[in-house]
Motif scaffolding. Structure first.
Motif, PDB file in Angstrom:
ATOM      1  N   VAL A 195       0.857  -1.200   0.000  1.00 50.37           N
ATOM      2  CA  VAL A 195       0.000   0.000   0.000  1.00 50.37           C
ATOM      3  C   VAL A 195       0.889   1.244   0.000  1.00 50.37           C
ATOM      4  O   VAL A 195       0.745   2.137  -0.854  1.00 50.37           O
ATOM      5  N   TYR A 196       1.819   1.312   0.922  1.00 49.58           N
ATOM      6  CA  TYR A 196       2.686   2.497   0.996  1.00 49.58           C
ATOM      7  C   TYR A 196       3.557   2.616  -0.254  1.00 49.58           C
ATOM      8  O   TYR A 196       3.786   3.712  -0.765  1.00 49.58           O
ATOM      9  N   ASP A 197       4.010   1.456  -0.748  1.00 48.11           N
ATOM     10  CA  ASP A 197       4.857   1.487  -1.938  1.00 48.11           C
ATOM     11  C   ASP A 197       4.065   2.011  -3.145  1.00 48.11           C
ATOM     12  O   ASP A 197       4.556   2.832  -3.923  1.00 48.11           O
ATOM     13  N   HIS A 198       2.835   1.547  -3.243  1.00 45.20           N
ATOM     14  CA  HIS A 198       1.954   1.938  -4.342  1.00 45.20           C
ATOM     15  C   HIS A 198       1.819   3.470  -4.440  1.00 45.20           C
ATOM     16  O   HIS A 198       1.737   4.035  -5.528  1.00 45.20           O
ATOM     17  N   PHE A 199       1.808   4.133  -3.285  1.00 40.96           N
ATOM     18  CA  PHE A 199       1.619   5.593  -3.269  1.00 40.96           C
ATOM     19  C   PHE A 199       2.952   6.357  -3.178  1.00 40.96           C
ATOM     20  O   PHE A 199       2.967   7.565  -2.921  1.00 40.96           O
ATOM     21  N   GLY A 200       4.051   5.684  -3.396  1.00 41.99           N
ATOM     22  CA  GLY A 200       5.363   6.356  -3.404  1.00 41.99           C
ATOM     23  C   GLY A 200       5.829   6.781  -2.031  1.00 41.99           C
ATOM     24  O   GLY A 200       6.614   7.729  -1.877  1.00 41.99           O
ATOM     25  N   LEU A 201       5.365   6.063  -1.001  1.00 43.29           N
ATOM     26  CA  LEU A 201       5.712   6.473   0.367  1.00 43.29           C
ATOM     27  C   LEU A 201       6.724   5.535   1.024  1.00 43.29           C
ATOM     28  O   LEU A 201       6.994   5.661   2.218  1.00 43.29           O
ATOM     29  N   LEU A 202       7.254   4.614   0.230  1.00 41.55           N
ATOM     30  CA  LEU A 202       8.237   3.687   0.800  1.00 41.55           C
ATOM     31  C   LEU A 202       9.581   4.005   0.152  1.00 41.55           C
ATOM     32  O   LEU A 202       9.793   3.706  -1.025  1.00 41.55           O
ATOM     33  N   ARG A 203      10.449   4.621   0.909  1.00 41.78           N
ATOM     34  CA  ARG A 203      11.748   4.985   0.345  1.00 41.78           C
ATOM     35  C   ARG A 203      12.794   5.017   1.457  1.00 41.78           C
ATOM     36  O   ARG A 203      12.484   4.689   2.613  1.00 41.78           O
ATOM     37  N   GLU A 204      14.007   5.417   1.107  1.00 42.16           N
ATOM     38  CA  GLU A 204      15.120   5.291   2.049  1.00 42.16           C
ATOM     39  C   GLU A 204      14.856   6.002   3.375  1.00 42.16           C
ATOM     40  O   GLU A 204      15.264   5.530   4.433  1.00 42.16           O
ATOM     41  N   ASN A 205      14.181   7.152   3.304  1.00 48.00           N
ATOM     42  CA  ASN A 205      13.957   7.885   4.556  1.00 48.00           C
ATOM     43  C   ASN A 205      12.549   7.696   5.115  1.00 48.00           C
ATOM     44  O   ASN A 205      12.006   8.578   5.769  1.00 48.00           O
ATOM     45  N   THR A 206      11.977   6.511   4.870  1.00 49.07           N
ATOM     46  CA  THR A 206      10.680   6.175   5.481  1.00 49.07           C
ATOM     47  C   THR A 206      10.917   5.361   6.753  1.00 49.07           C
ATOM     48  O   THR A 206      11.729   4.433   6.763  1.00 49.07           O
ATOM     49  N   ILE A 207      10.180   5.726   7.808  1.00 46.27           N
ATOM     50  CA  ILE A 207      10.289   5.013   9.091  1.00 46.27           C
ATOM     51  C   ILE A 207       8.957   4.317   9.359  1.00 46.27           C
ATOM     52  O   ILE A 207       7.914   4.964   9.475  1.00 46.27           O
ATOM     53  N   LEU A 208       9.007   2.997   9.430  1.00 45.11           N
ATOM     54  CA  LEU A 208       7.801   2.186   9.592  1.00 45.11           C
ATOM     55  C   LEU A 208       7.752   1.635  11.015  1.00 45.11           C
ATOM     56  O   LEU A 208       8.633   0.868  11.416  1.00 45.11           O
ATOM     57  N   ALA A 209       6.729   2.020  11.771  1.00 41.42           N
ATOM     58  CA  ALA A 209       6.664   1.592  13.168  1.00 41.42           C
ATOM     59  C   ALA A 209       5.910   0.273  13.311  1.00 41.42           C
ATOM     60  O   ALA A 209       4.942   0.017  12.594  1.00 41.42           O
ATOM     61  N   HIS A 210       6.385  -0.529  14.204  1.00 40.36           N
ATOM     62  CA  HIS A 210       5.790  -1.811  14.650  1.00 40.36           C
ATOM     63  C   HIS A 210       6.207  -2.992  13.756  1.00 40.36           C
ATOM     64  O   HIS A 210       7.072  -3.760  14.141  1.00 40.36           O
ATOM     65  N   GLY A 211       5.528  -3.195  12.637  1.00 38.24           N
ATOM     66  CA  GLY A 211       5.907  -4.290  11.731  1.00 38.24           C
ATOM     67  C   GLY A 211       5.839  -5.677  12.358  1.00 38.24           C
ATOM     68  O   GLY A 211       6.523  -6.602  11.904  1.00 38.24           O
ATOM     69  N   VAL A 212       4.990  -5.829  13.371  1.00 37.46           N
ATOM     70  CA  VAL A 212       4.980  -7.082  14.139  1.00 37.46           C
ATOM     71  C   VAL A 212       4.700  -8.292  13.245  1.00 37.46           C
ATOM     72  O   VAL A 212       5.299  -9.352  13.413  1.00 37.46           O
ATOM     73  N   HIS A 213       3.779  -8.113  12.286  1.00 43.16           N
ATOM     74  CA  HIS A 213       3.315  -9.281  11.522  1.00 43.16           C
ATOM     75  C   HIS A 213       3.766  -9.228  10.057  1.00 43.16           C
ATOM     76  O   HIS A 213       3.112  -9.827   9.190  1.00 43.16           O
ATOM     77  N   LEU A 214       4.847  -8.538   9.781  1.00 43.19           N
ATOM     78  CA  LEU A 214       5.295  -8.412   8.386  1.00 43.19           C
ATOM     79  C   LEU A 214       5.660  -9.772   7.793  1.00 43.19           C
ATOM     80  O   LEU A 214       6.287 -10.598   8.452  1.00 43.19           O
ATOM     81  N   GLU A 215       5.284  -9.952   6.533  1.00 47.59           N
ATOM     82  CA  GLU A 215       5.659 -11.183   5.831  1.00 47.59           C
ATOM     83  C   GLU A 215       7.049 -11.011   5.245  1.00 47.59           C
ATOM     84  O   GLU A 215       7.522  -9.891   5.055  1.00 47.59           O
ATOM     85  N   LYS A 216       7.652 -12.146   4.883  1.00 47.13           N
ATOM     86  CA  LYS A 216       9.011 -12.113   4.319  1.00 47.13           C
ATOM     87  C   LYS A 216       9.042 -11.239   3.044  1.00 47.13           C
ATOM     88  O   LYS A 216       9.963 -10.449   2.831  1.00 47.13           O
TER      89      LYS A 216
END
Ligand code: XAN
Length: 474
Positions: free
Chosen positions: A272-293
């Motif tokens: 979702v974040y990648d789709h909107f151009g919000l995933l990049r080197e200076n993005t900080i993602l909090a929690h990520g408890v259940h992230l898939e590989k």
């Protein structure tokens, strides 16, 4: 910021070297310039050669213009903590609402408190106390979420600037799924306010990399933003590549399921974040408890960082993040206190709970030596509890990497800015959980500080060489 007096510090120094190793130097000599930059460092300096080493650098103990700080055994300097995720308007709620999981907690506990920050006077009163507390706990760099209010969040930026904390400050974007009284009127208004917030914060300090307080684009989380808003924020981010981005990801199972219904075109939350151009080197993602590989791989390809928030993940029953797996996968990882999902702004508590979390995870991953705590040479983190050097790393240098500030802060190396804490475990600190014996090694003192330390042991706090907090700061 006005220049501070140059400093020479002599005594024990602790600084991260890597995810697996720490510099534990009983007798270091460190020089800090009036601009707050570490000019040089010498290690293993015997008291008998102190004058000689100083003279080599054109200095002497008699220099009047220099502040000379001599540490006792039982004290040391170390890098200040980097808190990669927390919410300033939620401190009043610290310790409240732990009967809820995330979505109900937001609705019944969190949004009602945040709404109060429409009142700028309330924001002024609360944010001053909040930033003061964070500094006194040894947090020299903080990634702050404000509320959706433009004026109130400007107050947060003003106060971090005034009190001298290094910070990213974000005005939350949220145009749906909150309450009628705590939600932005439209995507357009949210984006316009964010644009003016960026200009306001950038004008507070010089527009170069030495600015302490910087704006951060803050889509609260996918659930609270329409596609129109995320599209606009992606465009805003593209126009401001230097401005970092922060948001939440994969914290709680109900949140993930709801996100997938809102964005059926994306197969994972990270997409979702990648789709909107919000995933990049200076993005900080909090929690990520259940992230898939596959999400960890995508996040790594984009160079974004993860903020591990164990205090909050336990408190809101979100789960135990598998941080060892993140590290093995090569993801950037820092630590966050996440008030008031977490009940305290203490990064010391966050390290303690990161340790507990990794032990919980190790029950299920069955490493052959899951009790290992010291330095270790194993190639994998995932099977074992996180050892002391790794916990120390994520609280300091790992956080600096997540903030893309690894060349500026995170360790006490020459050329970096002096963001540091003077720790003491001496009896005068009156922490009855921490015992001191002169024969203790520095390694043992550090481990016990990380397990039993608290704000009483944080004596002085400097950001860019300027004293800004700690027990001895008043
Ligand atoms: N998701 C969140 N998670 C959290 O722990 N705290 C928050 O305020 C929040 N908002 C969205």
């Amino acid at each position: 910021m006005s220049p501070s007096r140059p400093k020479i510090i002599y005594g024990p120094l602790i600084s991260p070297l890597s995810k697996r190793d720490i510099r534990l130097s009983p007798c270091s000599l460190l020089s800090v310039s009036s601009c707050g930059v570490i000019e040089w460092a010498e290690h293993d300096v015997d008291p008998s050669s102190l004058q000689e080493v100083l003279a080599k650098h054109g200095r002497s103990l008699e220099d009047r213009d220099v502040e000379f700080i001599q540490l006792k055994w039982g004290e040391w300097i170390m890098p200040g903590f980097v808190d990669t995720h927390t919410h300033a308007p939620q401190f009043q709620n610290n310790g409240a609402g732990s009967q809820y999981e995330l979505l109900d907690w937001l609705k019944y506990v969190t949004f009602p408190e945040e709404e109060k920050f429409a009142d700028v006077q309330y924001a002024k009163k609360m944010y001053r106390r909040v930033v003061r507390a964070s500094l006194d706990l040894g947090t020299t760099m903080c990634c702050w979420y404000g509320t959706l209010h433009l004026e109130g969040t400007k107050v947060l930026a003003d106060i971090t600037h005034e009190l001298g904390q290094r910070a990213y400050v974000g005005k939350c974007n949220m145009d749906r799924n909150s309450s009628p009284t705590y939600q932005e009127a439209s995507a357009e208004e949210s984006i316009a306010d964010t644009r003016s917030f960026i200009s306001y914060v950038e004008a507070l300090s010089p527009s170069d990399s030495t600015a302490l307080v910087r704006p951060i684009i803050t889509p609260r989380f996918a659930i609270s933003c329409t596609s129109k808003l995320l599209t606009g924020l992606g465009e805003l981010a593209a126009a401001h590549p230097q401005v970092p981005i922060q948001t939440h990801i994969s914290e709680n199972n109900a949140e993930i399921a709801y996100t997938k219904t809102l964005f059926p075109e994306c197969s994972t939350y990270a997409e979702v974040y990648d789709h909107f151009g919000l995933l990049r080197e200076n993005t900080i993602l909090a929690h990520g408890v259940h992230l898939e590989k596959s999400e960890l791989d995508l996040i790594k390809r984009r160079g974004a960082g993860l903020s591990h928030c164990p205090t909050s993940n336990f408190n809101l029953r979100s789960g135990s993040a598998h941080v060892g797996q993140w590290l093995d996968n090569g993801n950037k990882c820092g630590l966050g206190t996440d008030c008031s999902g977490g009940w305290t702004a203490s990064m010391i508590t966050a390290m303690q709970l990161a340790s507990v979390c990794s032990k919980v995870v190790s029950f299920y991953t069955k490493g052959d030596d899951a009790t290992l705590t010291g330095r270790f040479s194993k190639t994998q983190f995932a099977k074992y509890q996180l050892p002391i050097p790794t916990l120390f790393w994520i609280a300091t240098m790992g956080g600096a990497e997540v903030c893309c500030l690894q060349d500026t802060i995170g360790s006490l190396e020459p050329g970096k800015q002096f963001d540091a804490v003077r720790v003491s475990i001496l009896p005068e600190t009156e922490n009855m959980h921490l015992w001191y014996e002169e024969s203790d090694s520095l390694e043992s003192m550090l481990e016990r500080f990380m397990t039993n330390g608290d704000e009483r042991n944080v004596r002085e706090v400097w950001v860019k060489g300027r004293k800004v907090g700690g027990r001895l700061f008043k």
